[in-house]
Design an enzyme around this catalytic site. Structure first.
Site, PDB file in Angstrom:
ATOM      1  N   LYS A 123     -13.140  -4.925   7.967  1.00  8.86           N
ATOM      2  CA  LYS A 123     -13.514  -5.278   6.912  1.00  8.86           C
ATOM      3  C   LYS A 123     -14.210  -6.636   6.826  1.00  8.86           C
ATOM      4  O   LYS A 123     -14.999  -7.103   8.028  1.00  8.86           O
ATOM      5  CB  LYS A 123     -11.566  -6.432   7.090  1.00  8.86           C
ATOM      6  CG  LYS A 123     -11.768  -7.109   8.312  1.00  8.86           C
ATOM      7  CD  LYS A 123     -10.608  -7.654   8.384  1.00  8.86           C
ATOM      8  CE  LYS A 123     -10.376  -8.659   9.377  1.00  8.86           C
ATOM      9  NZ  LYS A 123      -8.842  -8.919   9.473  1.00  8.86           N
TER      10      LYS A 123
ATOM     11  N   ASP B  91      -2.684  -7.744  -4.560  1.00 10.43           N
ATOM     12  CA  ASP B  91      -3.410  -6.330  -3.999  1.00 10.43           C
ATOM     13  C   ASP B  91      -3.954  -5.449  -4.638  1.00 10.43           C
ATOM     14  O   ASP B  91      -4.330  -6.092  -5.797  1.00 10.43           O
ATOM     15  CB  ASP B  91      -2.269  -5.823  -4.011  1.00 10.43           C
ATOM     16  CG  ASP B  91      -2.778  -5.414  -1.980  1.00 10.43           C
ATOM     17  OD1 ASP B  91      -3.348  -5.048  -1.551  1.00 10.43           O
ATOM     18  OD2 ASP B  91      -1.356  -4.912  -1.499  1.00 10.43           O
TER      19      ASP B  91
ATOM     20  N   ARG C 195       8.208 -10.194   4.768  1.00 10.33           N
ATOM     21  CA  ARG C 195       7.992 -10.426   5.958  1.00 10.33           C
ATOM     22  C   ARG C 195       8.905 -11.269   6.518  1.00 10.33           C
ATOM     23  O   ARG C 195       8.636 -12.529   6.641  1.00 10.33           O
ATOM     24  CB  ARG C 195       6.333 -10.759   6.488  1.00 10.33           C
ATOM     25  CG  ARG C 195       5.463  -9.488   6.025  1.00 10.33           C
ATOM     26  CD  ARG C 195       4.412 -10.019   6.321  1.00 10.33           C
ATOM     27  NE  ARG C 195       3.294  -9.035   5.308  1.00 10.33           N
ATOM     28  CZ  ARG C 195       1.890  -8.749   5.381  1.00 10.33           C
ATOM     29  NH1 ARG C 195       0.950  -9.591   6.190  1.00 10.33           N
ATOM     30  NH2 ARG C 195       1.411  -8.039   4.431  1.00 10.33           N
TER      31      ARG C 195
ATOM     32  N   GLN D 212       1.180 -10.390  -3.177  1.00 13.15           N
ATOM     33  CA  GLN D 212      -0.186 -10.606  -2.472  1.00 13.15           C
ATOM     34  C   GLN D 212      -1.177 -10.162  -4.245  1.00 13.15           C
ATOM     35  O   GLN D 212      -0.568  -8.987  -4.668  1.00 13.15           O
ATOM     36  CB  GLN D 212      -0.761  -9.407  -1.704  1.00 13.15           C
ATOM     37  CG  GLN D 212       0.030  -9.352  -0.513  1.00 13.15           C
ATOM     38  CD  GLN D 212      -0.203  -8.383   0.617  1.00 13.15           C
ATOM     39  OE1 GLN D 212       0.803  -7.249   0.206  1.00 13.15           O
ATOM     40  NE2 GLN D 212      -0.687  -8.166   1.708  1.00 13.15           N
TER      41      GLN D 212
ATOM     42  N   CYS E 292       0.473  -1.241   0.100  1.00 12.20           N
ATOM     43  CA  CYS E 292      -0.467  -0.138   0.177  1.00 12.20           C
ATOM     44  C   CYS E 292       1.045   0.923  -0.348  1.00 12.20           C
ATOM     45  O   CYS E 292       0.497   2.264  -0.354  1.00 12.20           O
ATOM     46  CB  CYS E 292      -0.624  -0.178   0.986  1.00 12.20           C
ATOM     47  SG  CYS E 292      -1.155  -1.269   2.411  1.00 12.20           S
TER      48      CYS E 292
ATOM     49  N   HIS F  86      -5.990  -1.191  -4.704  1.00  8.47           N
ATOM     50  CA  HIS F  86      -6.191   0.183  -4.047  1.00  8.47           C
ATOM     51  C   HIS F  86      -7.843   0.161  -4.741  1.00  8.47           C
ATOM     52  O   HIS F  86      -7.482   0.843  -5.905  1.00  8.47           O
ATOM     53  CB  HIS F  86      -5.185   0.332  -3.238  1.00  8.47           C
ATOM     54  CG  HIS F  86      -3.967  -0.559  -2.543  1.00  8.47           C
ATOM     55  ND1 HIS F  86      -3.019  -0.747  -2.882  1.00  8.47           N
ATOM     56  CD2 HIS F  86      -4.202  -1.220  -1.298  1.00  8.47           C
ATOM     57  CE1 HIS F  86      -2.201  -1.865  -1.938  1.00  8.47           C
ATOM     58  NE2 HIS F  86      -3.156  -1.525  -0.855  1.00  8.47           N
TER      59      HIS F  86
ATOM     60  N   HIS G 213      -8.375  -1.716   0.252  1.00  2.00           N
ATOM     61  CA  HIS G 213      -7.793  -2.522  -0.369  1.00  2.00           C
ATOM     62  C   HIS G 213      -8.546  -3.909   0.229  1.00  2.00           C
ATOM     63  O   HIS G 213      -8.793  -4.174   0.884  1.00  2.00           O
ATOM     64  CB  HIS G 213      -6.570  -3.405   1.516  1.00  2.00           C
ATOM     65  CG  HIS G 213      -6.232  -2.013   2.222  1.00  2.00           C
ATOM     66  ND1 HIS G 213      -4.633  -1.489   1.980  1.00  2.00           N
ATOM     67  CD2 HIS G 213      -5.699  -0.939   2.758  1.00  2.00           C
ATOM     68  CE1 HIS G 213      -4.335  -0.507   2.968  1.00  2.00           C
ATOM     69  NE2 HIS G 213      -5.348   0.158   3.493  1.00  2.00           N
TER      70      HIS G 213
END
Length: 636
Positions: free
Chosen positions: A463, A381, A361, A379, A332, A383, A509
């Site tokens: 979420k 991902d 990570r 991911q 992000c 946005h 997200h």
RNA sequence: GCUCCCAUAGUUUAAUGGCAAAAUAAAGCAAUGGUAAUGCUUAGAUCCAAGUUCGAUUCUCGGUGGGAGCACCA
């Protein structure tokens, strides 16, 4: 006393009759099936007297709750066996869980229970079962309970945490008494069909600052058949373990030089590419744009985003030219830099920006688990930046998209809405309430039900989580849609509204696969390695009966299939047909084509599908049409 | 990270305080085939480091990696 049954009927019984008495008076066969009851909604043992007017529900064998009571009783049984074998043992908690039960045990100073001891414990349990002792409930005051459990510091701690004046119940079977709320089955004779499964460590009270007890897992069923079936399922899961299949099918590897960092082998890479291509395709249709942001960025950025403060310990860092850099643990912040790179008009909203972003990570070593928990992963991902009034429609569309994608993989799912945490949250309660309602309304707008997880939201927003159920009945959390009230402020992003004024957009997200790595791990097990044709690393194996006479024709078919983008391989080794068929089957290749004199003569091919016995002869054109349409429809 | 368990050919498994066994995959040779294993031959391994010992793959200790969980999972 008047007893109200769940069907609404009311009958008169003598005060003090138990649920079992009442069940017996209705029919002995019903009484036989009853495991425990609910009196005025409260769990009741069958033999416990009912004193006043009440509603009564009998919980029968075939229900989830009955199985839970059975397993819970079995955990007591196990504890009593352990106590006989290890007289100084102390016990933590021993609940029923999803597919069985466990009990946390401290077997005594300097003593360790190992896997090998499980058989011993099982045998002792069987002895107690054959003793056919009853579970008896007793109620006592907190003081009396503390006194009774003076030998067990864990039980004392649990009792001490209860409110003063509360009535505490214990259950006794034979010579063993345990602190417990109940309910339990009537007698140990119901606990015949159990199996102890494994043993591990578990922190007392789930806190890593505390000592560890030994947690022993087991499972118990009402019938031997049910137990056997369950053990079969466990075996099947082990057979389909993605780490095992990943090796056998040469999908991925993990080297000791990089624990938690998966390598994609050619087969796995092909599979992964299909998932990516499909992802891009549906997202293009949904008007997404795509970006790629750098793996590594200056620490200052992570200070702006707040990651440095909160997740530093899990970030990989490096010093370059005296500046500190960190490898991205999330996409992000990079995505926000892209958003800020240009001005945005209200007319452009919602802006949907996708990124298959590789993040790193530093997970604890003990957390690593095949592809399920890795230290770098991709991911899927995206946005989404929009106006507040666009949330419901946008989230509604997202849910439809999630639904479409999961259905391709034949994965059932349910949605969970996580709401504002009790204390650790940012933003105002009003905005939270509005956001939560928007997510809930979005579900309703597309006719999806959801379960609420109160207080389970991230600190920055509520979420929706998508919990998938795989072919072996396990649940995985993959998809997530998260509203973010934090980063738009931290990065001070804006759009220009119709009055030419700066406004703060709402940021979302979302991820559907979650992590490509993990999703592939799930798919490997879900399909047991037998992927649908569109995903299969090799879709067609071409097998000439004789290399000398049939190879030219086989090569011709191969060229034709390659032209149609079908992933095909020729097995021209000097092996017998049966051998090659066997190998194609063990590699779970969707189509095996056998080519011999007959096929060459008639300009045809004979195919056999994975897992099927029969073979079919068709023209090359027919086969191409068939397999292409199967691939195009993603196996549906 | 913590507790317990484990580490032998590419893979799956065997054995041992004194030359490490097999299956399978691989390579070579022969066999030229019709729907789940053709035969023969060859090559290939005790995770790393220290200690005990005449001698360690085996015992002890440390490390690394893996497994079952726990804790963690933005």
């Amino acid at each position: 006393m008047k007893i109200t049954f769940i069907d609404g009927s009311i009958k008169e019984y003598n005060d003090g009759m138990s649920s079992l008495d009442i069940a017996n008076s209705i029919s002995p066969s019903l009484a036989k099936k009853a495991v425990f009851s609910k009196v005025n909604g409260e769990n009741f043992d069958l033999d416990r007297p009912i004193l006043n007017d009440a509603s009564l529900e009998l919980i029968l064998r075939d229900s989830e709750e009955a199985l839970e009571a059975l397993n819970h009783s079995c955990s007591h049984l196990m504890a009593s066996a352990i106590k006989r074998l290890y007289p100084n043992a102390m016990f933590g908690v021993g609940p029923a869980i999803e597919e069985g039960f466990y009990y946390d045990v401290n077997p005594g100073e300097g003593i360790k229970i190992t896997e090998a001891d499980l058989i011993k414990i099982e045998n002792e349990m069987k002895k107690i079962v054959s003793e056919n002792v009853e579970f008896k409930r007793q109620e006592l005051s907190k003081e009396a309970a503390l006194d009774f459990f003076s030998y067990d510091k864990y039980k004392q701690e649990i009792i001490n945490d209860l409110e003063d004046g509360v009535i505490i119940s214990t259950y006794t079977h034979g010579d063993f008494t345990d602190l417990c709320r109940g309910p339990h089955v009537m007698s140990t004779k119901l606990l015949k069909h159990f199996k102890l499964l494994n043993i591990s460590g578990a922190y007392w009270r789930g806190d890593s600052k505390n000592e560890q007890l030994q947690r022993i897992y087991g499972t118990c069923f009402f019938t031997e058949e049910d137990l056997k079936r369950h053990l079969e399922i466990l075996k099947e899961r082990a057979e389909k373990d993605h780490r095992k299949l990943g090796r056998e099918l040469e999908l991925f590897m993990i080297s000791e030089y990089g624990p938690g960092f998966p390598f994609w082998l050619p087969n796995g890479m092909t599979l992964r590419k299909q998932l990516e291509d499909y992802w891009y395709k549906v997202h293009r249709r949904e008007n997404y744009q795509f970006i790629q942001t750098p793996i590594m960025l200056n620490k200052d950025l992570w200070e702006v985003s707040g990651h440095w403060k909160n997740y530093r310990d899990n970030m990989y860092t490096s010093e370059i030219d005296k500046h500190e850099f960190a490898i991205k643990p999330m996409n992000c912040p990079g995505g926000l830099l892209v958003y800020k790179h240009s001005l945005h008009s209200y007319k452009d909203l919602p802006i949907r920006v996708g990124e298959l972003g590789l993040v790193h990570r530093h997970e604890a070593s003990g957390a690593l688990n095949g592809l399920f928990r890795v230290r770098n992963f991709t991911q899927d991902d995206a946005h989404i930046y929009m106006r507040e009034d666009q949330i419901i429609e946008e989230v509604g569309n997202l849910i439809r998209l999630f639904d479409e994608i999961y259905s391709v993989f034949n994965l059932k799912y349910h949605i969970e809405l996580s709401t504002r945490p009790l204390d650790k949250y940012i933003g105002s309660v009003e905005v939270w309430d509005k956001s939560e309602k928007a997510l809930a309304d979005a579900c309703e707008s597309v006719g999806k039900s959801y379960k609420v997880n109160p207080g389970d939201g991230a600190f920055y927003g509520p979420k929706l989580d998508f919990k998938l159920r795989d072919s072996m009945n396990r649940i995985w959390q993959c998809g997530t849609i998260q509203l973010d009230m934090n980063l738009p402020v931290r990065f001070d992003i804006s759009y220009i509204d119709e009055n030419g004024e700066k406004k703060r957009p709402v940021m979302l997200h979302r991820a559907i696969y979650g992590s490509l790595e993990r999703f592939i791990g799930i798919l490997i097990e879900h399909y047991g390695g037998a992927f649908p044709t569109w995903l299969a690393p090799v879709q067609v194996k071409l097998i000439p009966v004789n290399n000398q006479y049939h190879l030219d024709y086989v090569e011709k078919i191969k060229e034709l299939l390659l032209d149609e983008d079908i992933r095909v391989e020729v097995d021209s080794r000097e092996e017998k047909l049966g051998y090659k068929i066997r190998e194609a089957q063990t590699k779970k290749i969707p189509y095996q084509l056998v080519i011999g004199d007959n096929e060459v003569k008639n300009n045809q091919l004979t195919f056999r599908q994975y897992g099927k016995q029969e073979s079919t002869t068709v023209s090359i054109e027919q086969f191409v049409m068939m397999i292409k349409s199967e691939i195009k429809n993603l196996g549906k």
